[in-house]
Scaffold this active site. Structure first.
Site, PDB file in Angstrom:
ATOM      1  N   LEU A  65       0.678  -1.230  -0.109  1.00  0.00           N
ATOM      2  CA  LEU A  65       0.132   0.041   0.000  1.00  0.00           C
ATOM      3  C   LEU A  65       0.928   1.254  -0.294  1.00  0.00           C
ATOM      4  CD1 LEU A  65      -2.547  -1.625   2.533  1.00  0.00           C
ATOM      5  CD2 LEU A  65      -2.862  -0.896  -0.019  1.00  0.00           C
ATOM      6  N   PRO A  66       0.132   2.394  -0.328  1.00  0.00           N
ATOM      7  CA  PRO A  66       1.091   3.504  -0.518  1.00  0.00           C
ATOM      8  C   PRO A  66       1.821   4.235   0.825  1.00  0.00           C
ATOM      9  CG  PRO A  66      -1.214   3.894  -1.528  1.00  0.00           C
ATOM     10  CD  PRO A  66      -1.173   2.755  -0.854  1.00  0.00           C
ATOM     11  N   THR A  96       6.404   0.442   2.122  1.00  0.00           N
ATOM     12  CA  THR A  96       7.328   1.316   2.963  1.00  0.00           C
ATOM     13  C   THR A  96       6.564   2.223   3.848  1.00  0.00           C
ATOM     14  OG1 THR A  96       8.797   1.116   0.957  1.00  0.00           O
ATOM     15  CG2 THR A  96       9.521   2.740   2.676  1.00  0.00           C
ATOM     16  N   LYS A 171      15.302  -0.375   5.252  1.00  0.00           N
ATOM     17  CA  LYS A 171      14.757   0.480   4.305  1.00  0.00           C
ATOM     18  C   LYS A 171      15.117   1.875   4.341  1.00  0.00           C
ATOM     19  CE  LYS A 171      12.446   1.245   0.577  1.00  0.00           C
ATOM     20  NZ  LYS A 171      12.497   0.939  -0.839  1.00  0.00           N
ATOM     21  N   LYS A 246       9.492  10.816  -0.311  1.00  0.00           N
ATOM     22  CA  LYS A 246       8.943  10.115   0.949  1.00  0.00           C
ATOM     23  C   LYS A 246       9.539   9.361   1.649  1.00  0.00           C
ATOM     24  CE  LYS A 246       6.079   6.096   1.607  1.00  0.00           C
ATOM     25  NZ  LYS A 246       5.445   4.699   1.113  1.00  0.00           N
TER      26      LYS A 246
HETATM   27  P1  NAD Z   1       0.800   2.829  -6.033  1.00  0.00           P
HETATM   28  O1  NAD Z   1       0.151   3.978  -5.557  1.00  0.00           O
HETATM   29  O2  NAD Z   1       1.017   2.369  -7.555  1.00  0.00           O
HETATM   30  O3  NAD Z   1      -0.017   1.486  -5.737  1.00  0.00           O
HETATM   31  C1  NAD Z   1      -0.653   1.333  -4.416  1.00  0.00           C
HETATM   32  C2  NAD Z   1      -2.193   0.626  -4.416  1.00  0.00           C
HETATM   33  O4  NAD Z   1      -2.614   0.611  -3.373  1.00  0.00           O
HETATM   34  C3  NAD Z   1      -2.886   1.342  -5.681  1.00  0.00           C
HETATM   35  O5  NAD Z   1      -3.320   0.516  -6.578  1.00  0.00           O
HETATM   36  C4  NAD Z   1      -4.141   1.793  -4.705  1.00  0.00           C
HETATM   37  O6  NAD Z   1      -5.276   1.624  -5.394  1.00  0.00           O
HETATM   38  C5  NAD Z   1      -4.093   0.759  -3.509  1.00  0.00           C
HETATM   39  N1  NAD Z   1      -4.873   1.051  -2.289  1.00  0.00           N
HETATM   40  C6  NAD Z   1      -4.807   2.066  -1.779  1.00  0.00           C
HETATM   41  N2  NAD Z   1      -5.445   2.072  -0.413  1.00  0.00           N
HETATM   42  C7  NAD Z   1      -6.215   0.928  -0.684  1.00  0.00           C
HETATM   43  C8  NAD Z   1      -7.044   0.117   0.452  1.00  0.00           C
HETATM   44  N3  NAD Z   1      -7.553   0.862   1.259  1.00  0.00           N
HETATM   45  N4  NAD Z   1      -7.448  -1.128  -0.008  1.00  0.00           N
HETATM   46  C9  NAD Z   1      -6.774  -1.727  -1.134  1.00  0.00           C
HETATM   47  N5  NAD Z   1      -6.073  -1.139  -2.131  1.00  0.00           N
HETATM   48  C10 NAD Z   1      -5.562   0.275  -1.732  1.00  0.00           C
HETATM   49  O7  NAD Z   1       2.247   2.474  -5.166  1.00  0.00           O
HETATM   50  P2  NAD Z   1       3.445   1.595  -5.720  1.00  0.00           P
HETATM   51  O8  NAD Z   1       4.492   2.402  -6.334  1.00  0.00           O
HETATM   52  O9  NAD Z   1       2.876   0.227  -5.956  1.00  0.00           O
HETATM   53  O10 NAD Z   1       4.256   1.370  -4.149  1.00  0.00           O
HETATM   54  C11 NAD Z   1       3.637   0.653  -3.140  1.00  0.00           C
HETATM   55  C12 NAD Z   1       4.601   0.711  -1.779  1.00  0.00           C
HETATM   56  O11 NAD Z   1       5.767   0.197  -2.353  1.00  0.00           O
HETATM   57  C13 NAD Z   1       4.718   2.151  -1.254  1.00  0.00           C
HETATM   58  O12 NAD Z   1       4.774   1.918   0.012  1.00  0.00           O
HETATM   59  C14 NAD Z   1       6.232   2.523  -1.831  1.00  0.00           C
HETATM   60  O13 NAD Z   1       6.810   3.514  -1.196  1.00  0.00           O
HETATM   61  C15 NAD Z   1       6.749   1.275  -1.931  1.00  0.00           C
HETATM   62  N6  NAD Z   1       7.802   1.045  -2.805  1.00  0.00           N
HETATM   63  C16 NAD Z   1       7.772   1.854  -4.092  1.00  0.00           C
HETATM   64  C17 NAD Z   1       8.572   1.547  -5.094  1.00  0.00           C
HETATM   65  C18 NAD Z   1       8.448   1.979  -6.605  1.00  0.00           C
HETATM   66  O14 NAD Z   1       9.564   2.013  -7.226  1.00  0.00           O
HETATM   67  N7  NAD Z   1       7.297   2.435  -7.046  1.00  0.00           N
HETATM   68  C19 NAD Z   1      10.105   0.876  -4.998  1.00  0.00           C
HETATM   69  C20 NAD Z   1       9.984   0.378  -3.622  1.00  0.00           C
HETATM   70  C21 NAD Z   1       9.125   0.416  -2.647  1.00  0.00           C
END
Ligand code: NAD
Length: 298
Positions: A65-66, A96, A171, A246
């Site tokens: 999740l975000p 994260t 992390k 973030k």
């Molecule tokens: P994203 O915003 O693409 O995806 C998050 C998903 O969670 C979305 O599809 C959203 O609809 C869903 N969501 C939100 N609230 C929800 C709920 N209550 N119930 C169900 N689904 C829900 O984000 P991302 O890029 O996939 O990142 C996810 C996590 O991974 C974050 O914490 C980010 O910091 C971490 N991260 C991201 C990256 C990257 O390169 N994108 C790398 C390492 C870590």
């Protein structure tokens, strides 16, 4: 194994796909209907809600999740996972978030009889798609061992970092250093070029000398030094400035909670924040070099 997966975004979508490819049965939920549809067409089951995942007779639940607010809502909310989950289901949060929030949710899960691991990742969207993520895992060793084969379907390097929250600790500490080191490389490369050295020659010296680091060697911020780095394609792709911002925010907040000075981390956070405010939040974080190079463009 039957696995529940919540959060099918840029990272969670491909991670859930890899669980399907490894032969697991996967029940999914996301607030975004297209994200769910993509997984259903790959063979997943649409659970329909958070509460339904809790009742879906899954053995393990993974969340991606975000931010901490979403994690708390999904686990601790009125219709959240913990309200309806049978004891014994293993919970793995790969989002994260700050270490203290991770520990708070793990404690609430333990009180309901559900073991929980924090397992944030590095490797970005390419690593998520390729199944080569690094997982930094916090929680009891026995739970880590139970999760290991599942995480192995999505990642290559799976490391137990200690008790609950320590995956997040690893992390935030690593990413704070990455944010700082990128600015250091940007500053040194810009200085060298302004003084007349060729950027590739300077990068070669740094990379065979004591200044060498991931930011100089793999993701050098100077355009043209590395053909495949974001710097050589207008800073597209890679790890977005806003995602770095973030993670630096999480590091500063975690540091505040234990009164630990993070002087360079805070400075780095402010530099990325200024850069994001100028409309650059979507660019790879190595574009921070633009703060140094505005005057010497051809
Ligand atoms: P994203 O915003 O693409 O995806 C998050 C998903 O969670 C979305 O599809 C959203 O609809 C869903 N969501 C939100 N609230 C929800 C709920 N209550 N119930 C169900 N689904 C829900 O984000 P991302 O890029 O996939 O990142 C996810 C996590 O991974 C974050 O914490 C980010 O910091 C971490 N991260 C991201 C990256 C990257 O390169 N994108 C790398 C390492 C870590």
């Amino acid at each position: 194994m039957h696995i529940g997966f919540l959060g099918l975004g840029n990272m969670g979508g491909p991670m859930a796909q890899n669980l399907l490819k490894a032969g697991h049965e996967v029940s999914v939920f996301d607030l975004s209907a297209p994200a769910v549809a993509a997984l259903v067409s790959a063979g997943a089951r649409d659970a329909g809600s958070v509460a339904a995942i809790a009742k879906a007779e899954v053995e393990v639940i993974i969340t991606m999740l975000p931010a901490a607010a979403h994690v708390k809502q999904v686990y601790l909310g009125e219709d959240g996972l913990l309200a309806g989950l049978p004891a014994g289901v293993l919970l793995i949060d790969s989002s994260t978030i700050d270490p203290l929030s991770a520990r708070e949710v793990a404690k609430a899960a333990a009180a309901r009889g559900n073991p929980m691991l924090d397992a944030p990742v590095s490797g970005g969207t390419l690593g998520a798609a390729a199944g080569t993520l690094t997982f930094m895992v916090g929680g009891a060793k026995a739970d880590f061992e139970r999760a290991q084969p599942i995480l192995a379907a999505m990642g290559k390097n799976i490391v137990h970092c200690g008790d609950a929250g320590n995956g997040q600790v690893a992390k935030v500490a690593n990413n704070m250093l990455l944010g700082i080191s990128m600015i250091g490389v940007a500053e040194a490369m810009s200085l060298g070029v302004a003084l007349g050295i060729d950027a590739k020659v300077l990068a070669g010296i740094i990379n065979s000398s004591s200044g060498r680091c991931w930011s100089s060697e793999v993701n050098n911020p100077f355009p043209g030094v590395l053909e495949n780095a974001p710097a050589s394609r207008g800073y597209s792709g890679g790890f977005g400035t806003d995602l770095m911002l973030k993670d630096l925010g999480l590091a500063s907040e975690a540091a505040r909670q234990v009164r630990q000075p993070v002087i360079l981390g805070a400075l780095a956070q402010q530099l990325y924040q200024s850069f994001s405010q100028q409309g650059n939040g979507g660019l790879d974080f190595s574009a921070i070099i633009e703060l140094y190079r505005q005057g010497d463009r051809p």
